[in-house]
Design an enzyme around this catalytic site. Structure first.
Site, PDB file in Angstrom:
ATOM      1  N   GLU A 288      -4.241   0.511  -3.872  1.00 35.91           N
ATOM      2  CA  GLU A 288      -2.846   0.947  -3.910  1.00 35.91           C
ATOM      3  C   GLU A 288      -1.904  -0.248  -3.832  1.00 35.91           C
ATOM      4  O   GLU A 288      -0.856  -0.277  -4.499  1.00 35.91           O
ATOM      5  CB  GLU A 288      -2.573   1.914  -2.762  1.00 35.91           C
ATOM      6  CG  GLU A 288      -3.278   3.256  -2.916  1.00 35.91           C
ATOM      7  CD  GLU A 288      -3.160   4.149  -1.709  1.00 35.91           C
ATOM      8  OE1 GLU A 288      -3.451   5.352  -1.829  1.00 35.91           O
ATOM      9  OE2 GLU A 288      -2.775   3.649  -0.620  1.00 35.91           O
TER      10      GLU A 288
ATOM     11  N   ASP B  61      -6.931   1.329   0.171  1.00 37.02           N
ATOM     12  CA  ASP B  61      -5.606   0.797   0.513  1.00 37.02           C
ATOM     13  C   ASP B  61      -5.276  -0.433  -0.332  1.00 37.02           C
ATOM     14  O   ASP B  61      -4.143  -0.597  -0.801  1.00 37.02           O
ATOM     15  CB  ASP B  61      -5.560   0.428   1.997  1.00 37.02           C
ATOM     16  CG  ASP B  61      -5.625   1.643   2.908  1.00 37.02           C
ATOM     17  OD1 ASP B  61      -5.426   2.773   2.405  1.00 37.02           O
ATOM     18  OD2 ASP B  61      -5.867   1.469   4.117  1.00 37.02           O
TER      19      ASP B  61
ATOM     20  N   ASP C 279       0.929   3.808  -3.359  1.00 36.14           N
ATOM     21  CA  ASP C 279       0.542   5.213  -3.252  1.00 36.14           C
ATOM     22  C   ASP C 279       1.534   6.092  -4.009  1.00 36.14           C
ATOM     23  O   ASP C 279       1.147   7.040  -4.708  1.00 36.14           O
ATOM     24  CB  ASP C 279       0.485   5.607  -1.775  1.00 36.14           C
ATOM     25  CG  ASP C 279       0.180   7.075  -1.575  1.00 36.14           C
ATOM     26  OD1 ASP C 279      -0.894   7.521  -2.022  1.00 36.14           O
ATOM     27  OD2 ASP C 279       1.011   7.789  -0.974  1.00 36.14           O
TER      28      ASP C 279
ATOM     29  N   GLU D 293       0.837  -1.208   0.000  1.00 30.18           N
ATOM     30  CA  GLU D 293       0.000   0.000   0.000  1.00 30.18           C
ATOM     31  C   GLU D 293       0.867   1.251   0.000  1.00 30.18           C
ATOM     32  O   GLU D 293       0.617   2.206  -0.756  1.00 30.18           O
ATOM     33  CB  GLU D 293      -0.892  -0.013   1.237  1.00 30.18           C
ATOM     34  CG  GLU D 293      -1.661   1.262   1.488  1.00 30.18           C
ATOM     35  CD  GLU D 293      -2.106   1.381   2.937  1.00 30.18           C
ATOM     36  OE1 GLU D 293      -2.305   2.525   3.385  1.00 30.18           O
ATOM     37  OE2 GLU D 293      -2.246   0.349   3.609  1.00 30.18           O
TER      38      GLU D 293
END
Length: 227
Positions: free
Chosen positions: A121, A118, A49, A45
């Site tokens: 990502e 989350d 991102d 995650e």
């Protein structure tokens, strides 16, 4: 490692077939299912991102070569925010293949906005880890393409816009009042009323206070803009 039929179908919706299936399995494993022998997706995650951010920054620069930093920043924020990532996750049925612990299953984890965002990502990071930046870029642009085209309409934060409208007319900043909270604790629905000093109001419902405030601000801004 062999993928389940559900994850094979998910690969089709994602538009990418993993060379190392274990990377995808980790990406869809929530921390509620982690153990000494099973990794979760938190580290992915973190990486995903950053990969998403770089791809979106590049895409926005290419989409509008004359845009200033002040114009690009809100567009970027609209494309990488949790709500957008969760929306993409819903589009490709990511919630259906998440590996969740019993507590998250009971509390409706497959529908939770933050959890979906989350995981999205993490899946981006998984593609990056499996095949590199270009593969991750291709996946991101495939699923964000329409949003990039319409981002200007989404980039202006309704609460900020409403506050600017009020201040331009000598009014105090809008107030946001929680007037109701319905549903079970694990899936609440908030009703928020946006209020202007001149008496104009608008209500909206959403699964989070932030979303409800934004929706109420948007409705109120549309209402007063026609006066």
């Amino acid at each position: 490692m062999k993928l389940s039929n559900e994850l094979k179908a998910f690969q089709g919706r994602l538009g990418y077939e993993f060379t190392t299936p274990a990377i995808l399995v980790r990406a869809v494993t929530h921390s509620s299912m982690s153990s000494s022998t099973r990794d979760d997706n938190q580290r992915q995650e973190f990486l995903g991102d950053r990969v998403l951010g770089l791809v979106m920054a590049e895409a926005l620069l290419q989409a509008d070569v004359s845009a200033s930093e002040g114009q690009l920043a809100p567009r970027f924020n609209a494309l990488v925010r949790k709500e957008t990532c969760a929306a993409v996750a819903r589009d490709i049925g990511l919630g259906d293949v998440l590996k969740l612990g019993r507590s998250e299953m009971i509390s409706g984890g497959r529908r939770k906005e933050a959890l979906l965002a989350d995981a999205m990502e993490a899946v981006i990071a998984a593609v990056y880890q499996d095949a590199g930046f270009e593969a991750a870029r291709d996946v991101i642009l495939r699923h964000w393409a329409a949003r990039i085209q319409t981002v200007e309409a989404d980039a202006r934060d309704p609460k900020t816009a409403l506050q600017e409208w009020a201040q331009a007319r000598g009014q105090k900043p809008p107030a946001y009042v929680e007037v109701a909270r319905d549903g079970p604790d694990h899936a609440p629905v908030f009703t928020i009323e946006a209020q202007l000093e001149d008496g104009h109001t608008a209500k909206a419902k959403a699964p989070s206070k932030r979303q409800a405030e934004q929706a109420a601000a948007k409705d109120l801004l549309e209402k007063v803009s026609t006066l």
